[in-house]
Motif scaffolding. Structure first.
Motif, short mmCIF file in Angstrom:
data_model
loop_
_atom_site.label_atom_id
_atom_site.label_comp_id
_atom_site.label_asym_id
_atom_site.label_seq_id
_atom_site.Cartn_x
_atom_site.Cartn_y
_atom_site.Cartn_z
N ALA A 41 0.86 -1.18 0.00
CA ALA A 41 0.00 0.00 0.00
C ALA A 41 0.90 1.23 0.00
O ALA A 41 1.91 1.27 0.70
N VAL A 42 0.53 2.24 -0.78
CA VAL A 42 1.33 3.45 -0.92
C VAL A 42 0.44 4.67 -0.74
O VAL A 42 -0.69 4.71 -1.24
N SER A 43 0.97 5.67 -0.03
CA SER A 43 0.23 6.92 0.15
C SER A 43 1.21 8.09 0.17
O SER A 43 2.38 7.93 0.56
N VAL A 78 -8.82 3.38 -0.04
CA VAL A 78 -8.16 2.80 -1.22
C VAL A 78 -8.82 3.37 -2.46
O VAL A 78 -9.99 3.11 -2.75
N LYS A 79 -8.03 4.13 -3.22
CA LYS A 79 -8.54 4.80 -4.41
C LYS A 79 -8.04 4.19 -5.71
O LYS A 79 -8.56 4.52 -6.78
N ALA A 80 -7.03 3.34 -5.61
CA ALA A 80 -6.46 2.76 -6.83
C ALA A 80 -5.80 1.43 -6.52
O ALA A 80 -5.36 1.19 -5.39
N VAL A 81 -5.76 0.56 -7.53
CA VAL A 81 -5.02 -0.69 -7.48
C VAL A 81 -4.17 -0.75 -8.74
O VAL A 81 -4.67 -0.52 -9.85
N VAL A 82 -2.88 -1.04 -8.57
CA VAL A 82 -1.95 -1.14 -9.70
C VAL A 82 -1.40 -2.56 -9.72
O VAL A 82 -0.87 -3.05 -8.71
N LEU A 143 -2.58 8.54 -7.60
CA LEU A 143 -2.96 9.40 -6.47
C LEU A 143 -2.33 10.77 -6.69
O LEU A 143 -1.24 10.86 -7.27
N PRO A 144 -2.94 11.84 -6.22
CA PRO A 144 -2.30 13.14 -6.31
C PRO A 144 -0.93 13.14 -5.64
O PRO A 144 -0.78 12.69 -4.50
N GLY A 145 0.08 13.59 -6.35
CA GLY A 145 1.43 13.67 -5.80
C GLY A 145 2.26 12.42 -5.97
O GLY A 145 3.45 12.42 -5.63
N LEU A 146 1.67 11.34 -6.48
CA LEU A 146 2.40 10.09 -6.69
C LEU A 146 2.47 9.78 -8.18
O LEU A 146 1.44 9.69 -8.84
N MET A 147 3.68 9.63 -8.69
CA MET A 147 3.88 9.24 -10.08
C MET A 147 4.40 7.80 -10.12
O MET A 147 5.30 7.43 -9.36
N VAL A 148 3.82 7.01 -10.99
CA VAL A 148 4.20 5.61 -11.15
C VAL A 148 4.54 5.35 -12.61
O VAL A 148 3.83 5.81 -13.50
N THR A 149 5.63 4.64 -12.82
CA THR A 149 6.01 4.25 -14.17
C THR A 149 6.21 2.74 -14.20
O THR A 149 7.01 2.20 -13.42
#
Length: 295
Positions: A41-43, A78-82, A143-149
């Motif tokens: 989990a990431v926030s 929980v707003k997203a699952v990757v 999520l706002p402020g989190l970038m994922v690649t």
């Protein structure tokens, strides 16, 4: 960026329900801590969270971590699952999230196809669960402020989709690592990886934290333990030990290095093992359920 390891184990967790190996027996006797299956989990703000993979143990994991409890009569932080691939231990938990609360599901087109072709995942109401396609090497913001690649790493198709001669180090959308960026800091999550070519070692070199595939200590963990014939290579996982293993190949990394997705047959789970001593001497850690990382 806050990262919580909800589950540090590989498929089956620890103890595995049908296994009496040394590690599973030790976990049942309370000598080592049990592990649920692989989920993070990431926030960024501590209020909204993204899950990285959704293990079969997800209901238990969400119940255990208070920050993920509902904050209203009906809802979830929980707003997203990757998703990193379509393995059962990474997608089965999606079925736990079927109770009419919205979130966004991010995955490559290849993984979305796996879900679409299995009608049981239709229980995720499309009105509430938006499916977003992830493109390799293109950043997105769950999520706002989190970038994922997401980026391709050597791997194979899920076991239940294998043909007679599966490609064990395929490059493409079927197995990805995730680069997480927030507040000028960078972490990588690679729970499944079949090999460590030079370019991948270089790719991980700037990370403050690398959470990497720790499935097997040696390629023959399962044959040696008498639990099965499959090797790490056959399962699509690079071993920790050996000249091509992750201990040697990722030795030059300067950031924090943590093994996750650890299989129940891995002898490094035993505190008094030679494998554990070798890992610690090399500056690595082994993840445990509930471990929190703040960057």
């Amino acid at each position: 960026m806050r990262i919580v390891i909800l589950g540090a184990g590989a498929g089956g967790g620890l103890p595995q329900w049908n296994c009496g190996c040394t590690q599973c027996s030790a976990a049942r006797r309370g000598l080592i801590a049990p592990m649920t299956q692989s989920t993070l989990a990431v926030s960024v703000d501590g209020s909204t969270w993204a899950l990285l993979n959704a293990s079969p143990d997800l209901r238990q994991q969400l119940a255990t971590w208070p920050a993920l409890h509902p904050t209203s009569l009906r809802g979830s932080p929980v707003k997203a699952v990757v998703l990193t691939n379509g393995d059962v231990d990474h997608i089965a938990g999606l079925l736990t999230l079927r109770e009419k609360t919205g979130f966004t599901l991010y995955a490559t087109d290849a993984t979305h196809q796996v879900l679409s072709e299995n009608t049981v995942f239709g229980v995720l109401d499309p009105v509430l669960v938006r499916r977003e396609t992830v493109f390799l090497d293109h950043p997105f913001s769950p999520l706002p402020g989190l970038m994922v690649t997401a980026y391709a790493v050597p791997g194979k198709t899920p076991l239940y989709l294998e043909g007679e001669t599966p490609e064990l180090e395929a490059m493409g959308e079927q197995t990805v690592g995730l680069r997480l960026q927030a507040g000028g800091r960078e972490a990588h999550y690679v729970p499944g990886c079949a090999a460590l070519p030079d370019w991948l070692v270089d790719h991980l070199s700037q990370a403050a934290v690398v959470l990497f595939d720790g499935t097997v200590w040696s390629d023959d963990d399962m044959p040696l333990s008498g639990t099965g014939a499959k090797t790490g290579v056959r399962m699509g996982h690079v071993a920790m030990r050996g000249p091509a293993g992750s201990l040697a190949r990722l030795g030059p990394l300067q950031g924090r290095r943590i093994y996750t997705h650890v299989n129940n047959t891995n002898p490094a789970l035993m505190p008094d093992s030679e494998a554990r001593a070798t890992i610690m001497a090399a500056g690595w850690e082994i993840a445990n359920d509930g471990m929190e990382i703040v960057l």
